[in-house]
Design an enzyme around this catalytic site. Structure first.
Site, PDB file in Angstrom:
ATOM      1  N   HIS A  19       0.819  -1.217   0.000  1.00  0.00           N
ATOM      2  CA  HIS A  19       0.000   0.000   0.000  1.00  0.00           C
ATOM      3  C   HIS A  19       0.856   1.272   0.000  1.00  0.00           C
ATOM      4  O   HIS A  19       0.436   2.299  -0.532  1.00  0.00           O
ATOM      5  CB  HIS A  19      -0.994  -0.045   1.170  1.00  0.00           C
ATOM      6  CG  HIS A  19      -1.970  -1.194   1.041  1.00  0.00           C
ATOM      7  ND1 HIS A  19      -2.474  -1.877   2.113  1.00  0.00           N
ATOM      8  CD2 HIS A  19      -2.507  -1.782  -0.073  1.00  0.00           C
ATOM      9  CE1 HIS A  19      -3.299  -2.832   1.665  1.00  0.00           C
ATOM     10  NE2 HIS A  19      -3.320  -2.800   0.354  1.00  0.00           N
ATOM     11  N   HIS A  42      -7.548  -8.115  -8.006  1.00  0.00           N
ATOM     12  CA  HIS A  42      -7.850  -9.025  -6.893  1.00  0.00           C
ATOM     13  C   HIS A  42      -8.117  -8.110  -5.693  1.00  0.00           C
ATOM     14  O   HIS A  42      -7.238  -7.869  -4.865  1.00  0.00           O
ATOM     15  CB  HIS A  42      -6.669  -9.945  -6.597  1.00  0.00           C
ATOM     16  CG  HIS A  42      -6.271 -10.823  -7.750  1.00  0.00           C
ATOM     17  ND1 HIS A  42      -5.577 -10.356  -8.839  1.00  0.00           N
ATOM     18  CD2 HIS A  42      -6.481 -12.153  -7.972  1.00  0.00           C
ATOM     19  CE1 HIS A  42      -5.369 -11.359  -9.686  1.00  0.00           C
ATOM     20  NE2 HIS A  42      -5.906 -12.459  -9.181  1.00  0.00           N
ATOM     21  N   ASP A 143     -13.656 -13.315 -12.576  1.00  0.00           N
ATOM     22  CA  ASP A 143     -12.245 -13.686 -12.491  1.00  0.00           C
ATOM     23  C   ASP A 143     -11.353 -12.520 -12.967  1.00  0.00           C
ATOM     24  O   ASP A 143     -11.685 -11.829 -13.944  1.00  0.00           O
ATOM     25  CB  ASP A 143     -12.032 -14.920 -13.386  1.00  0.00           C
ATOM     26  CG  ASP A 143     -10.570 -15.245 -13.545  1.00  0.00           C
ATOM     27  OD1 ASP A 143      -9.960 -15.696 -12.568  1.00  0.00           O
ATOM     28  OD2 ASP A 143     -10.026 -15.016 -14.649  1.00  0.00           O
ATOM     29  N   ALA A 144     -10.244 -12.352 -12.263  1.00  0.00           N
ATOM     30  CA  ALA A 144      -9.331 -11.241 -12.553  1.00  0.00           C
ATOM     31  C   ALA A 144      -8.909 -11.201 -14.023  1.00  0.00           C
ATOM     32  O   ALA A 144      -8.878 -10.132 -14.649  1.00  0.00           O
ATOM     33  CB  ALA A 144      -8.085 -11.369 -11.677  1.00  0.00           C
ATOM     34  N   ASP A 164      -2.840  -8.479  -7.335  1.00  0.00           N
ATOM     35  CA  ASP A 164      -2.503  -8.911  -5.983  1.00  0.00           C
ATOM     36  C   ASP A 164      -3.179 -10.243  -5.652  1.00  0.00           C
ATOM     37  O   ASP A 164      -4.024 -10.323  -4.757  1.00  0.00           O
ATOM     38  CB  ASP A 164      -2.963  -7.792  -5.013  1.00  0.00           C
ATOM     39  CG  ASP A 164      -2.645  -8.100  -3.568  1.00  0.00           C
ATOM     40  OD1 ASP A 164      -1.739  -8.905  -3.303  1.00  0.00           O
ATOM     41  OD2 ASP A 164      -3.329  -7.528  -2.692  1.00  0.00           O
TER      42      ASP A 164
HETATM   43  C1  LIG Z   1      -4.445 -10.687  -1.333  1.00  0.00           C
HETATM   44  S1  LIG Z   1      -6.159 -10.518  -1.469  1.00  0.00           S
HETATM   45  C2  LIG Z   1      -6.410  -8.916  -2.092  1.00  0.00           C
HETATM   46  C3  LIG Z   1      -6.093  -7.798  -1.157  1.00  0.00           C
HETATM   47  C4  LIG Z   1      -6.299  -6.437  -1.729  1.00  0.00           C
HETATM   48  N1  LIG Z   1      -5.690  -6.267  -3.041  1.00  0.00           N
HETATM   49  C5  LIG Z   1      -5.718  -5.386  -0.790  1.00  0.00           C
HETATM   50  O1  LIG Z   1      -4.531  -5.024  -0.945  1.00  0.00           O
HETATM   51  O2  LIG Z   1      -6.433  -4.930   0.072  1.00  0.00           O
HETATM   52  C6  LIG Z   1      -6.511 -11.489  -2.899  1.00  0.00           C
HETATM   53  C7  LIG Z   1      -7.987 -11.498  -3.286  1.00  0.00           C
HETATM   54  O3  LIG Z   1      -8.102 -12.107  -4.582  1.00  0.00           O
HETATM   55  C8  LIG Z   1      -9.310 -12.820  -4.634  1.00  0.00           C
HETATM   56  N2  LIG Z   1      -9.177 -13.772  -5.752  1.00  0.00           N
HETATM   57  C9  LIG Z   1      -8.546 -14.955  -5.773  1.00  0.00           C
HETATM   58  N3  LIG Z   1      -8.525 -15.460  -7.017  1.00  0.00           N
HETATM   59  C10 LIG Z   1      -9.156 -14.554  -7.816  1.00  0.00           C
HETATM   60  C11 LIG Z   1      -9.416 -14.478  -9.208  1.00  0.00           C
HETATM   61  N4  LIG Z   1      -9.038 -15.457 -10.048  1.00  0.00           N
HETATM   62  N5  LIG Z   1     -10.066 -13.401  -9.676  1.00  0.00           N
HETATM   63  C12 LIG Z   1     -10.460 -12.391  -8.843  1.00  0.00           C
HETATM   64  N6  LIG Z   1     -10.229 -12.407  -7.512  1.00  0.00           N
HETATM   65  C13 LIG Z   1      -9.587 -13.473  -7.006  1.00  0.00           C
HETATM   66  C14 LIG Z   1      -9.425 -13.431  -3.259  1.00  0.00           C
HETATM   67  O4  LIG Z   1     -10.767 -13.761  -2.958  1.00  0.00           O
HETATM   68  C15 LIG Z   1      -8.878 -12.323  -2.364  1.00  0.00           C
HETATM   69  O5  LIG Z   1      -9.905 -11.504  -1.866  1.00  0.00           O
END
Ligand SMILES: C[S@@+](CC[C@H](N)C(=O)[O-])C[C@H]1O[C@@H](n2cnc3c(N)ncnc32)[C@H](O)[C@@H]1O
Length: 287
Positions: A19, A42, A143-144, A164
């Site tokens: 961050h 993500h 999905d991302a 992320d």
């Molecule tokens: C490390 S956390 C994100 C934290 C956030 N970026 C932050 O800094 O506050 C990763 C997130 O990615 C999500 N996630 C996992 N695989 C994903 C995908 N294929 N597409 C979108 N989101 C996904 C998870 O549910 C989780 O909430």
């Protein structure tokens, strides 16, 4: 498989690094009046209560933001990051920690766009609710990597894309490199920031080599490890790979990490040289 919940980890040392870099890049982009687009692939839940059962169970934030939120920073990037954390905690207790989309929301102007994708069925509605009244926001439960195809390029041709993932699946490293390549092809004007954990050194170096191997120019590596390498037994630190970084980012991060590293270190560094060993800021690929 979606077992990862960021609420267990919010505000840990890896979030602090991620961050801090995010805030510094956005601050640079905000120097121009022209609108920008922030895309968070993500996104997580957006805002975390540090009093929640999950945060209290691991108490990771105590070794992260808990060590520095009341610190009066000298470096401008660290000071800016800490001021955002304090905005969310006006009562004088460390009660909340912002996720990356919330940080963007706190910083961006009405003319800027926020896009986010989040797959988790419980975290998505929490995130979506926070943006319900914001114009120029698009929050999708997809999905991302599908999101890159569906949402990039944005109308505005400048901005930041944050990647992320939780790296729960072994295929994530490969998927990320493919997804990044696709996103960059669609939106080459953007700055890209990719978070990675330091768990097994050889795996980290292979991942970085794969990103360098994309041929994308101007790549900066920013890494901070408060603990010595644990050879696969837990995370010793983390890093951010930044593609198309602001030209000021390397200098800003060296200044901020010089100040931050001793504050967050797992064991107190004996000398300034020991503290310097905890982090690196290296240009991997030139412009
Ligand atoms: C490390 S956390 C994100 C934290 C956030 N970026 C932050 O800094 O506050 C990763 C997130 O990615 C999500 N996630 C996992 N695989 C994903 C995908 N294929 N597409 C979108 N989101 C996904 C998870 O549910 C989780 O909430």
């Amino acid at each position: 498989m979606l077992s990862y919940r960021h609420s267990y980890h919010a505000g840990n040392h890896a979030d602090v690094l991620k961050h801090l870099v995010q805030v510094t890049i956005l601050d640079y982009l905000l120097q121009k009046d022209k609108p920008l687009c922030y895309h968070d692939s993500h996104a997580g839940a957006g805002l975390y209560s540090l009093g929640s059962e999950q945060a209290q169970k691991t108490a990771e934030y105590q070794q992260g933001i808990g060590r520095l939120w009341q610190y009066q920073a000298k470096s401008a990037p660290l000071s800016r990051y800490l001021s955002l954390i304090n905005t969310l905690n006006p009562a004088g207790d460390l009660a909340f920690y912002p996720g990356s989309p919330k940080i963007a929301e706190l910083m961006l102007r009405p003319q800027d766009t926020i896009q986010a994708t989040e797959l988790h069925p419980s975290d998505f509605p929490i995130l979506q609710n926070q943006f319900a009244r914001r114009r120029r926001s698009r929050i999708e439960n997809i999905d991302a990597y599908a999101g890159f195809k569906a949402m990039l390029p944005p109308l505005v041709k400048r901005g930041l894309v944050l990647l992320d993932p939780p790296y729960e699946l072994k295929t994530e490293y490969h998927d990320l490199v493919a997804g990044l390549t696709e996103a960059y092809r669609r939106f080459p004007q953007a700055t890209y920031a990719i978070w990675y954990p330091v768990i097994e050194r050889p795996a980290v170096e292979a991942f970085i080599a794969a990103i360098v191997g994309t041929g994308i120019k101007n790549q900066l590596r920013i890494e901070y490890c408060p603990y010595p390498d644990k050879a696969g037994f837990g995370m010793s630190g983390s890093g951010m790979l930044v593609l198309n970084p602001p030209y000021t980012l390397a200098t800003d991060m060296r200044e901020a990490l010089t100040e931050l590293a001793p504050l967050l270190a797992g064991t107190t560094p004996a000398t300034a040289d020991d503290a310097r060993l905890l982090w690196q800021v290296s240009q991997l690929v030139g412009e």
